[in-house]
Scaffold this motif. Structure first.
Motif, PDB file in Angstrom:
ATOM      1  N   VAL A 299       0.903  -1.547   0.210  1.00  0.00           N
ATOM      2  CA  VAL A 299      -0.331  -0.046  -0.084  1.00  0.00           C
ATOM      3  C   VAL A 299       1.016   0.822  -0.259  1.00  0.00           C
ATOM      4  CG1 VAL A 299      -0.668  -0.839   2.316  1.00  0.00           C
ATOM      5  CG2 VAL A 299      -1.905   1.107   1.227  1.00  0.00           C
ATOM      6  N   THR A 300       0.619   2.123  -1.064  1.00  0.00           N
ATOM      7  CA  THR A 300       0.985   3.496  -0.710  1.00  0.00           C
ATOM      8  C   THR A 300      -0.228   4.456  -0.256  1.00  0.00           C
ATOM      9  OG1 THR A 300       2.352   2.322  -2.908  1.00  0.00           O
ATOM     10  CG2 THR A 300       2.191   5.177  -2.287  1.00  0.00           C
ATOM     11  N   SER A 301       0.972   5.216  -0.085  1.00  0.00           N
ATOM     12  CA  SER A 301       0.580   6.556   1.175  1.00  0.00           C
ATOM     13  C   SER A 301       0.716   7.756   0.918  1.00  0.00           C
ATOM     14  CB  SER A 301       0.208   6.781   2.604  1.00  0.00           C
ATOM     15  OG  SER A 301       1.608   6.141   3.222  1.00  0.00           O
ATOM     16  N   ALA A 302       0.141   9.113   0.054  1.00  0.00           N
ATOM     17  CA  ALA A 302       0.764   9.751  -0.024  1.00  0.00           C
ATOM     18  C   ALA A 302      -0.155  10.938   0.315  1.00  0.00           C
ATOM     19  CB  ALA A 302       0.198   9.879  -1.860  1.00  0.00           C
ATOM     20  N   TYR A 303       0.538  12.488   0.444  1.00  0.00           N
ATOM     21  CA  TYR A 303      -0.716  13.393   0.862  1.00  0.00           C
ATOM     22  C   TYR A 303      -1.163  14.271  -0.481  1.00  0.00           C
ATOM     23  CZ  TYR A 303       2.593  14.185   5.333  1.00  0.00           C
ATOM     24  OH  TYR A 303       3.476  14.144   5.954  1.00  0.00           O
ATOM     25  N   LEU A 304      -2.295  14.451   0.284  1.00  0.00           N
ATOM     26  CA  LEU A 304      -3.481  14.616  -0.869  1.00  0.00           C
ATOM     27  C   LEU A 304      -2.527  16.558  -1.394  1.00  0.00           C
ATOM     28  CD1 LEU A 304      -6.850  14.844   1.037  1.00  0.00           C
ATOM     29  CD2 LEU A 304      -6.304  13.876  -1.284  1.00  0.00           C
ATOM     30  N   PRO A 305      -2.666  16.597  -2.591  1.00  0.00           N
ATOM     31  CA  PRO A 305      -1.825  17.651  -3.387  1.00  0.00           C
ATOM     32  C   PRO A 305      -2.686  19.010  -2.386  1.00  0.00           C
ATOM     33  CG  PRO A 305      -2.078  16.614  -4.891  1.00  0.00           C
ATOM     34  CD  PRO A 305      -2.927  16.031  -3.646  1.00  0.00           C
ATOM     35  N   GLU A 306      -1.593  20.377  -1.910  1.00  0.00           N
ATOM     36  CA  GLU A 306      -1.592  21.326  -1.520  1.00  0.00           C
ATOM     37  C   GLU A 306      -3.694  21.574  -2.817  1.00  0.00           C
ATOM     38  OE1 GLU A 306       0.168  23.064   0.502  1.00  0.00           O
ATOM     39  OE2 GLU A 306      -1.310  24.821   0.332  1.00  0.00           O
ATOM     40  N   GLY A 307      -4.916  21.895  -0.867  1.00  0.00           N
ATOM     41  CA  GLY A 307      -5.533  22.787  -1.712  1.00  0.00           C
ATOM     42  C   GLY A 307      -6.543  21.606  -2.867  1.00  0.00           C
ATOM     43  N   VAL A 308      -6.963  19.963  -2.257  1.00  0.00           N
ATOM     44  CA  VAL A 308      -7.435  19.537  -2.528  1.00  0.00           C
ATOM     45  C   VAL A 308      -8.290  18.695  -1.602  1.00  0.00           C
ATOM     46  CG1 VAL A 308      -7.346  17.353  -3.701  1.00  0.00           C
ATOM     47  CG2 VAL A 308      -5.705  18.788  -4.916  1.00  0.00           C
ATOM     48  N   GLU A 309      -9.809  18.681  -2.180  1.00  0.00           N
ATOM     49  CA  GLU A 309     -10.562  18.348  -0.914  1.00  0.00           C
ATOM     50  C   GLU A 309     -10.236  16.535  -0.758  1.00  0.00           C
ATOM     51  OE1 GLU A 309     -12.960  17.126   1.668  1.00  0.00           O
ATOM     52  OE2 GLU A 309     -14.272  17.181  -0.343  1.00  0.00           O
ATOM     53  N   ASP A 310      -9.940  15.719  -0.140  1.00  0.00           N
ATOM     54  CA  ASP A 310     -10.548  14.788  -0.294  1.00  0.00           C
ATOM     55  C   ASP A 310     -11.559  13.805  -0.811  1.00  0.00           C
ATOM     56  OD1 ASP A 310      -9.549  12.417   0.307  1.00  0.00           O
ATOM     57  OD2 ASP A 310     -10.997  11.582   1.767  1.00  0.00           O
ATOM     58  N   LYS A 311     -13.067  13.523  -0.246  1.00  0.00           N
ATOM     59  CA  LYS A 311     -14.430  13.651  -0.861  1.00  0.00           C
ATOM     60  C   LYS A 311     -14.283  13.426  -2.623  1.00  0.00           C
ATOM     61  CE  LYS A 311     -16.946  12.277   2.955  1.00  0.00           C
ATOM     62  NZ  LYS A 311     -16.768  12.770   3.818  1.00  0.00           N
ATOM     63  N   GLU A 312     -13.908  15.490  -2.695  1.00  0.00           N
ATOM     64  CA  GLU A 312     -14.105  16.212  -3.866  1.00  0.00           C
ATOM     65  C   GLU A 312     -13.101  14.739  -5.151  1.00  0.00           C
ATOM     66  OE1 GLU A 312     -15.153  20.115  -6.202  1.00  0.00           O
ATOM     67  OE2 GLU A 312     -13.208  19.475  -4.439  1.00  0.00           O
ATOM     68  N   PHE A 313     -12.446  14.454  -4.468  1.00  0.00           N
ATOM     69  CA  PHE A 313     -11.104  13.918  -5.069  1.00  0.00           C
ATOM     70  C   PHE A 313     -11.026  12.764  -4.976  1.00  0.00           C
ATOM     71  CE2 PHE A 313      -6.615  12.034  -4.755  1.00  0.00           C
ATOM     72  CZ  PHE A 313      -6.337  11.511  -6.115  1.00  0.00           C
ATOM     73  N   ARG A 314     -10.848  11.690  -4.201  1.00  0.00           N
ATOM     74  CA  ARG A 314     -11.581  10.564  -4.388  1.00  0.00           C
ATOM     75  C   ARG A 314     -13.304  10.350  -5.018  1.00  0.00           C
ATOM     76  NH1 ARG A 314     -11.987   7.224  -0.817  1.00  0.00           N
ATOM     77  NH2 ARG A 314     -12.035   9.078   1.443  1.00  0.00           N
ATOM     78  N   GLY A 315     -13.872  11.156  -4.892  1.00  0.00           N
ATOM     79  CA  GLY A 315     -15.481  10.914  -5.540  1.00  0.00           C
ATOM     80  C   GLY A 315     -15.272  10.747  -7.347  1.00  0.00           C
ATOM     81  N   LEU A 316     -14.565  11.776  -7.348  1.00  0.00           N
ATOM     82  CA  LEU A 316     -14.218  12.328  -8.781  1.00  0.00           C
ATOM     83  C   LEU A 316     -13.703  10.601  -9.097  1.00  0.00           C
ATOM     84  CD1 LEU A 316     -14.932  14.890 -11.243  1.00  0.00           C
ATOM     85  CD2 LEU A 316     -12.218  15.397 -10.392  1.00  0.00           C
ATOM     86  N   LEU A 317     -12.498  10.141  -9.339  1.00  0.00           N
ATOM     87  CA  LEU A 317     -11.876   9.655  -9.677  1.00  0.00           C
ATOM     88  C   LEU A 317     -12.649   8.132  -9.472  1.00  0.00           C
ATOM     89  CD1 LEU A 317      -8.811   8.722  -7.403  1.00  0.00           C
ATOM     90  CD2 LEU A 317      -9.039   9.219  -9.710  1.00  0.00           C
ATOM     91  N   SER A 318     -13.738   8.043  -8.503  1.00  0.00           N
ATOM     92  CA  SER A 318     -14.445   6.586  -8.481  1.00  0.00           C
ATOM     93  C   SER A 318     -15.589   7.578  -9.337  1.00  0.00           C
ATOM     94  CB  SER A 318     -15.227   6.456  -7.371  1.00  0.00           C
ATOM     95  OG  SER A 318     -16.297   5.432  -7.099  1.00  0.00           O
ATOM     96  N   LYS A 319     -16.294   8.227 -10.022  1.00  0.00           N
ATOM     97  CA  LYS A 319     -17.732   8.577 -10.274  1.00  0.00           C
ATOM     98  C   LYS A 319     -17.080   8.616 -12.244  1.00  0.00           C
ATOM     99  CE  LYS A 319     -20.531  10.123  -7.198  1.00  0.00           C
ATOM    100  NZ  LYS A 319     -20.107  10.290  -6.101  1.00  0.00           N
TER     101      LYS A 319
END
Ligand code: PLP
Length: 382
Positions: A299-319
């Protein structure tokens, strides 16, 4: 209800399950008190032992990884017994919570989340308290993407009376684990991670040294009492209570696939995919969370880039892009994201994930300098 299963599942467990493993669950149910089920249980247990690399007694438990963690503790401690819980993430913390739940005294060795547990600090605490009953550690801290030095810690614990308890829930079958060589007294794992079987089963190994302690420990649970599992298995090749027969069909096939590929080959594949994932993220300007010396291969863990909101980012990735990754846990929620590359993960999955991350970040207005896919390709073509 319609469930969308048409997505690339890149979370750190449960992982994608091959069709032949899923198909095994469609077999009709057989009686769990029959000789035929006994054969299946023995066959599955023997394969599990090969993956654990152990001669120790091994049991398959109907219950997720946490059931096996619970079992590891409640069978070896009595009220007030000291357990050294190494904590550098959410699952290390879970062992501490389990210790307290069974009225043990938890001596926590806290390490920075994102870095390894230091073996020397374990030795210091074992020297300080000569009555520590057990030491717990999580091999692969799924919550932070950290791999702990379990072999080194095992070398230390073996010189003390304490039992060595290791959680390999998100590493067994993907990263190097040798229960006997590492002096592990109780090792637990789950079905749904590197073994690429469905969730719902766990497994536990028990050394001679552990049995000596278990025999003297007060009975605290009926369902999770290891003596019950030993008795039924030794006498009848059965489990004490009704097992999840269909899941055992599936685990048996999943273990065949693990052993067919070979443990060494699997470790190499996971290691390469991890390097490619890290290189891809870094090429896109994303900062990795785990320290270099501590990085997991599953498993690789990484910081969310500056200004990126987690739910929005992963929601977009998924949807929009049909790739599912995980967020951070506990205080890391909203700060990091995690990609699981374990089980059946292949080159194409890493490329698709990195490509989707790049597109989602661009959609969110992030300036992505380099190409993650290009950087990963270099490593994947080695
Ligand atoms: N230990 C580790 C390292 C894990 O990653 C997990 C689950 O993610 C667990 C324990 C708990 O397993 P389960 O969720 O199967 O109970």
């Amino acid at each position: 209800m319609k469930i969308n299963t048409d997505k690339l599942l890149m979370i750190p467990g449960p992982t994608m399950v091959p069709a032949e493993v899923l198909n095994a669950m469609a077999l009709p149910i057989i009686g769990h008190r029959t000789a035929e089920f006994g054969e299946l249980l023995v066959d599955t247990t023997e394969k599990m032992k090969k993956v654990f690399q152990t001669k120790n007694d091994t049991y398959i438990i109907t219950g997720s990884g946490t059931a096996a963690m619970d079992m590891a503790i409640l069978n070896v401690i009595d009220k007030g017994d000291k357990v050294l819980n190494i904590v550098n993430g959410n699952f290390g913390e879970r062992f501490a919570k389990i210790t307290l739940a069974h009225k043990g005294e938890s001596i926590k060795l806290e390490n920075e989340w994102g870095d390894i547990a230091e073996p020397e600090a374990v030795k210091e605490l074992l020297d300080k308290h000569d009555d520590i009953k057990a030491v717990t550690v999580v091999h692969n801290e799924t919550s932070t993407g950290v791999k702990n030095p379990i072999e080194e810690i095992g070398k230390i614990v073996k010189d003390y009376d304490a039992l060595y308890i290791v959680d390999t829930v998100s590493s067994l079958g993907g990263d190097y684990v040798d229960v006997d060589k590492f002096n592990i007294d109780i090792c637990v794992t789950g079905s749904q991670k590197c073994l690429a079987a469905p969730p719902g089963l766990s497994a536990i190994t028990v050394s001679e040294k552990a049995w000596e302690v278990i025999e003297k420990t007060e009975k605290k649970s009926l369902y999770l009492d290891l003596r019950e599992y030993k008795k039924r298995y030794d006498e009848k090749k059965q489990t004490p209570y009704t097992p999840a027969v269909s899941l055992i069909y599936a685990l048996n096939v999943a273990l065949d696939l693990v052993l067919e590929e070979g443990l060494e080959n699997r470790f190499k594949r996971h290691e390469k995919l991890a390097r490619a994932t890290r290189a891809g993220l870094e090429a896109m300007g994303i900062e990795l969370f785990a320290k270099e010396r501590a990085r997991s291969v599953t498993v690789t863990s990484a910081y969310l880039p500056e200004g990126v909101e987690d739910k929005e980012f992963r929601g977009l990735l998924s949807k929009k892009y049909n790739v599912v990754i995980a967020g951070g846990q506990a205080h890391l929620s909203g700060k990091i994201f995690r990609i699981g590359h374990m089980g059946t993960a292949k080159e194409v999955h890493i490329l698709a994930t990195l490509g989707a991350i790049e597109m989602a970040l661009k959609d969110l207005g992030v300036k992505v300098e380099g190409s993650g896919v290009e950087a990963a390709k270099e490593i994947l073509m080695e």
